[in-house]
Each structure stands twice: as C-alpha cells, then as structure tokens.
Design a protein around this motif. Structure first.
Motif, PDB file in Angstrom:
ATOM      1  N   ALA A 300       3.903   4.350  12.028  1.00 23.67           N
ATOM      2  CA  ALA A 300       4.820   3.553  11.191  1.00 23.67           C
ATOM      3  C   ALA A 300       6.001   4.376  10.703  1.00 23.67           C
ATOM      4  O   ALA A 300       5.871   5.561  10.424  1.00 23.67           O
ATOM      5  CB  ALA A 300       4.055   2.992   9.998  1.00 23.67           C
ATOM      6  N   GLU A 301       7.143   3.706  10.612  1.00 23.85           N
ATOM      7  CA  GLU A 301       8.342   4.331  10.046  1.00 23.85           C
ATOM      8  C   GLU A 301       8.782   3.531   8.839  1.00 23.85           C
ATOM      9  O   GLU A 301       8.953   2.313   8.931  1.00 23.85           O
ATOM     10  CB  GLU A 301       9.471   4.365  11.079  1.00 23.85           C
ATOM     11  N   LEU A 302       8.925   4.208   7.702  1.00 26.82           N
ATOM     12  CA  LEU A 302       9.379   3.518   6.497  1.00 26.82           C
ATOM     13  C   LEU A 302       9.798   4.544   5.453  1.00 26.82           C
ATOM     14  O   LEU A 302       9.357   5.687   5.481  1.00 26.82           O
ATOM     15  CB  LEU A 302       8.266   2.626   5.912  1.00 26.82           C
ATOM     16  N   ASP A 303      10.702   4.111   4.563  1.00 24.50           N
ATOM     17  CA  ASP A 303      11.065   4.934   3.398  1.00 24.50           C
ATOM     18  C   ASP A 303      10.140   4.542   2.253  1.00 24.50           C
ATOM     19  O   ASP A 303       9.785   3.371   2.114  1.00 24.50           O
ATOM     20  CB  ASP A 303      12.522   4.671   3.004  1.00 24.50           C
ATOM     21  N   LEU A 304       9.770   5.536   1.428  1.00 23.04           N
ATOM     22  CA  LEU A 304       8.854   5.241   0.323  1.00 23.04           C
ATOM     23  C   LEU A 304       9.611   5.004  -0.975  1.00 23.04           C
ATOM     24  O   LEU A 304      10.462   5.817  -1.351  1.00 23.04           O
ATOM     25  CB  LEU A 304       7.890   6.415   0.114  1.00 23.04           C
ATOM     26  N   PRO A 305       9.305   3.902  -1.685  1.00 24.38           N
ATOM     27  CA  PRO A 305       9.938   3.692  -3.001  1.00 24.38           C
ATOM     28  C   PRO A 305       9.406   4.726  -4.005  1.00 24.38           C
ATOM     29  O   PRO A 305       8.190   4.825  -4.189  1.00 24.38           O
ATOM     30  CB  PRO A 305       9.512   2.274  -3.398  1.00 24.38           C
TER      31      PRO A 305
END
Length: 437
Positions: A300-305
């Motif tokens: 998975a690719e995502l930015d973390l809040p």
C-alpha cells in the motif's frame, strides 16, 4: 455555500469560516437568560438575580462556550459540504475582526489520505499449517494427570528424586549475614519443576529425610530480589519429609473425573483432540493474519495523517501507564515516557487501519450477521454453557464491536490469501503453542 479549501501540505488543508456577530450574541443572551433562572448568588433569591449581574459573572465563560460550539458547527457543516474526510481535530484561530459584523476564523486540519493498494497477486504470504498429533494429545493427558496427582511419604532411607515433593527448612547467609527472604521452615516444593534455582534443586536431589547440607548458591544477575542479585549465598538445608508423586492411571475413573460421560479413554482423547484443534485453529488464524497484514502494508501507498498517529501514540502511552500502575509502580501517571517509543507502532497501526478500511470498502468485506453469529458460536463452544456465553456477547454492543472487528480481519485475510502468492509451511504443534518440544 461555496467552501474555499486551501492545500498547505500533502494532507494539511486550510479554510476560512465566517460567523455573524449577531448570531453569537443572540445565543450568548439566550444562554445567560436560561442561566439566570437557576443560578444562586448571595443576596438574591433563586431566579431573581438581575441579568447585568449574571452577565458580569458568567458572560466571559458563556461567550467562550458559544464561540466554541458555533465555530465547531460551522466547521462540521463546511467540511461536510466540501466532502472532506477530516482526520483529528482542526486547529482554529480567530482572524482580525472582519467587516460588516462578521467574525472570521482560520481552520487548519488534516484529511484522510487516498489509499493506493498495489497488485495483491504479486504479494507473497507464508501460510502456516499445523496438525494435532497423538504426541500432543499424550502431552495433554500427562498434564491432566499431573494436575490430579497425589503424594505419599517415602520410606526413611529413600532419597529425594525427580517429581518428589520435599518439605525443607533452609537458611541462607551472604558473607555470614542473613538476608531478607533467605529463611523458611516447612517449605514445600516439587523437585525438577523449576520452582527453585537450579543449584538448590541439585543440592536436594539424593538427600534423605533428616539430613542437612550446606551448599553455595549463586543468584543470577537478573534475579528479581535486587539485594541479592549477582551475589553468592551459603545455604543450610534440612530435609524434613519426602513424598513420592502418584499419577492417576489413564482409565475410566480419570475420564469420568474429567467430565467424559461414557468414561472411555477413546472419548477422552477425542474430546482433548477437539479442544486442541480449536486452539490450533485460532492460533494459526492469528499468525496467518499477521503475515497477511504485513504483506498488505507492504503493497500500500499512502500518506499518514499526523493527527491520527499522535492520537494513537497517546492511546498507547495511556495503556503503558495503566499497565505500570497495575504493576504497583508509584506515580505511573507521571512517569516520563517519550512519545517516540510508541511512534513506529502507532504509525503501523494507523497505516494498517486505513489500508484495511479501504480494502473492506472497495471489496464489500464487511461483517455479515451470519458471520458474527458463527464467530460467537465458535467462541462459546469451549464453555460449559455455550448459550449463556452467546447471550453475554449479544447483550453488549461493545463486545459485539470487538467480534465484528475480528470477523472483518478474517474476511480481509481470506480475501488477500485468495489473491496472493501463498506458500504453505507446516509447523509442529509445540512450535505453534510456543512450548519446548
């Protein structure tokens, strides 16, 4: 109403909120009037306090409450209209007084990220399998026999050996001085079960009732008694009684004492096998789920809040303090624990939570009512009165929310295992149970 949202960073956004001063003022007046009807103040009868006195005493705090409430409502409405998935609480600051009787505020906040999940067909997962062997059943039978063992005093000339229960008096001294916890009378332990340090057991093996012996005992560096850890003591031990263990035979009497109605040894072994298989199933599921989640996070690719990570850090911190408190640590709530200790774990949890939520949403992997019921039935099956246990689960929303979370995880694991490159690896029963072979 058009909402203007400005992007500050990958997940950080800003928007300006405006509120008419008249709306704030009329809500403040309304709350003060309500307060005046019930407020008690010296020199006035209840409900007869003049408004100007009430406003003077409570005006500031009521104004602050109203501003908070109204700005919060305005933010929620604006975020909803702009279809924003807000992560955490916004940071709101008041701008210079706006013209035309308007108050303006800047709200800076984070949104949840878009989650991109790569091709699961290229994910690699090692799936564990395990069987309940006859040896595992034998081992369990031995444990059950040991729990029901009896002891009979040995003859005076017989020496203490493995599995005997010995009654001893002992006294230890370090450099000729007694120490706390180093002395006992009529102390019982079973030889070979690791209740005592190795040197103590070695000294007692082979001794007979009435005999005394002095021997050196080196306490390990990590021994729980800090005063003696790493030191060597001289112990005087006297054997007062030696009892040999007698294990019950594996027969009808044992089977019946363990709740097997027909009393047959075959039924006893079948019952043990069924319980062990249930335990194996749960353990394999837990281990394989971890492997699936690792593979999923890697794909998975995502930015973390940051706000979500910080909230998780604080939750973990709170849990750590509660555990310290439970262990009797003084001032556990004030213990200095740096946030960074929990940050990697918090980041992984938030990342995993977002990835799982996306997979559940996009592939309809929600928990179905029949799955929830089947899972509760399985949890209840090992109890004496399964129907009572099921009622206990179904009567509490919080417990059912936990069941739902497990069922969703199971659905996700099954879905990923159906897509990924899976290699099966057989592990022994003992390895799965974390027992020495």
């Amino acid at each position: 109403m058009a909402v203007n949202v400005e992007t500050l960073d990958k997940l950080e956004r800003k928007m300006t909120l405006t509120l008419p001063v008249s709306v704030i003022q009329s809500e403040v007046d309304s709350r003060l009037k309500k307060l005046a009807r019930t407020v008690k103040m010296d020199g006035f009868r209840p409900g007869k306090v003049p408004m100007n006195v009430v406003a003077q005493r409570y005006g500031y705090s009521v104004h602050y409450e109203v501003m908070n409430d109204k700005v919060g409502e305005a933010f929620a409405t604006a975020a909803n209209e702009a279809n924003l998935r807000v992560a955490g609480q916004p940071r709101i600051t008041e701008k210079e007084d706006g013209a035309d009787g308007q108050l303006s505020f800047d709200a800076v906040f984070e949104v949840y990220p878009d989650v991109q999940i790569g091709d699961l067909a290229t994910a690699e997962v090692e799936k564990l399998t395990a069987e309940v062997s006859d040896a595992a059943i034998d081992k369990t039978v031995d444990i059950l026999r040991k729990q029901r063992r009896t002891f009979a005093q040995r003859a005076h000339d017989q020496a203490a050996q493995e599995s005997d229960r010995v009654t001893v008096d002992f006294e230890g001294k370090i450099d000729g001085e007694p120490f706390s916890g180093g002395k006992a009378e009529d102390f019982q332990f079973i030889v070979g079960e690791g209740q005592m340090l190795k040197e103590f057991e070695e000294a007692v093996r082979g001794m007979k009732a009435g005999e005394s012996k002095t021997f050196p005992l080196a306490f390990p560096e990590d021994y729980h008694g800090k005063d003696v850890a790493g030191k060597t003591a001289d112990f005087l031990v006297t054997i007062k009684k030696i009892e040999a263990a007698h294990l019950p035979e594996v027969n009808e009497a044992l089977a019946k004492s363990l709740g097997i109605e027909d009393g047959s040894v075959e039924s006893l072994r079948a019952d043990i096998k069924k319980n062990l298989e249930r335990e194996v199933k749960f353990r394999l599921l837990a281990r394989n789920k971890t492997a699936v989640m690792d593979a999923l996070v890697a794909k998975a690719e995502l930015d973390l809040p940051r706000a979500a990570v910080q909230a998780e850090v604080e939750r973990l911190l709170e849990g750590a303090r509660a555990e310290l408190k439970q262990r009797g640590i003084k001032d556990a709530d004030k213990a200095p624990i740096p946030d960074d200790v929990f940050r990697p774990q918090a980041e992984r949890r938030v990342r995993l939570g977002l990835v799982v939520a996306e997979l559940v949403r996009s592939n309809e992997l929600h928990a179905k009512p029949e799955q929830l019921r089947a899972h509760v039935e399985e949890l209840a099956a090992s109890y004496e009165k399964p129907a009572d246990v099921m009622r206990w689960y179904f009567s509490d929303n919080r417990r059912m929310a936990e069941v739902e979370a497990v069922v969703i995880e199971n659905n996700v694991a099954e879905f990923v295992l159906g897509k990924a490159k899976v290699t099966e690896k057989a592990v022994s029963f003992d390895e799965l149970m974390g027992q020495p072979g």
